[in-house]
Design an enzyme around this catalytic site. Structure first.
Site: not given
Length: 221
Positions: A26-27, A30
């Site tokens: 997820h990170e 980004h």
């Protein structure tokens, strides 16, 4: 819940591995997206990596094990470095939840194929149970992060996405009171009665998405 853990203690190894993978990707999504759009802030801080150490927050990780709610390290983004700040900010913010959704779908496909082609037929009951437990949690957490992070409250991704669609004057006024949004969010998460009537139903969509994707995978394959 077992003892002081939110999850069954005998399943913690599968839960820990699932959380680490879900949060890390997820990170990373980004950071990688922001980097590709021209902002190297996260890249310089070593966030464009799949190394979990760069993304996991120790306290946030402990909280999710003990309380069922946690967080990872936020990815620093400087939208002013994008050629199209508003559009690219939306894409960067959405990259994390979308990555979790895609992981959930791909996990369904992989699990279905394992059984469709008999790749676990010769495995022991223990091995089969371990595979099913891991994929069960991994799929659940991915869809949970997808739904949860789209809630339009700070500091979630949904808040950042919605803000980019607002007129600048309204956006500035809301951001001046963003700290109250964070407080409201925490109250909704940690006070059971509030959680049950607000965030609870939203998170219930996770099960609907899981069932829908499962049926879709079965139909496609």
């Amino acid at each position: 819940m077992s003892n002081f853990f939110w999850f069954p203690i005998e399943e913690l190894p599968f839960i820990v591995l699932s959380i680490i993978l879900c949060f890390t990707i997820h990170e990373f999504a980004h950071a990688f997206t922001a980097w590709k759009f021209g902002d190297d802030t996260a890249y310089k801080e070593g966030r464009v990596t799949l190394n979990p150490v760069a993304h996991l927050d120790f306290l946030g990780f402990i909280f999710i094990i003990l309380a069922g709610f946690g967080w990872a390290k936020p990815v620093p983004v400087r939208a002013s470095r994008f050629s199209n700040p508003r559009l690219m900010s939306v894409i960067v913010s959405a990259a994390g939840p979308v990555s979790n959704f895609l992981l959930g779908v791909l996990s369904f496909f992989l699990l279905f194929l394992l059984y469709r082609f008999g790749l676990v037929d010769g495995a022991s009951d223990g091995v089969r149970a371990a595979i099913e437990t891991f994929f069960g949690y991994f799929i659940h957490f991915n869809f949970l992060l997808f739904v949860f992070n789209l809630i339009p409250l700070p500091p979630l991704d949904g808040y950042r996405i919605v803000m980019e669609f607002l007129p600048l004057n309204l956006r500035f006024k809301i951001e001046q009171h963003a700290q109250w949004g964070v407080i409201i969010f925490l109250l909704l998460v940690f006070i059971p009665p509030l959680r049950a009537v607000t965030i609870g139903p939203i998170l219930g969509w996770t099960e609907n998405i899981t069932l829908f994707v499962g049926k879709l995978v079965s139909f496609v394959i």
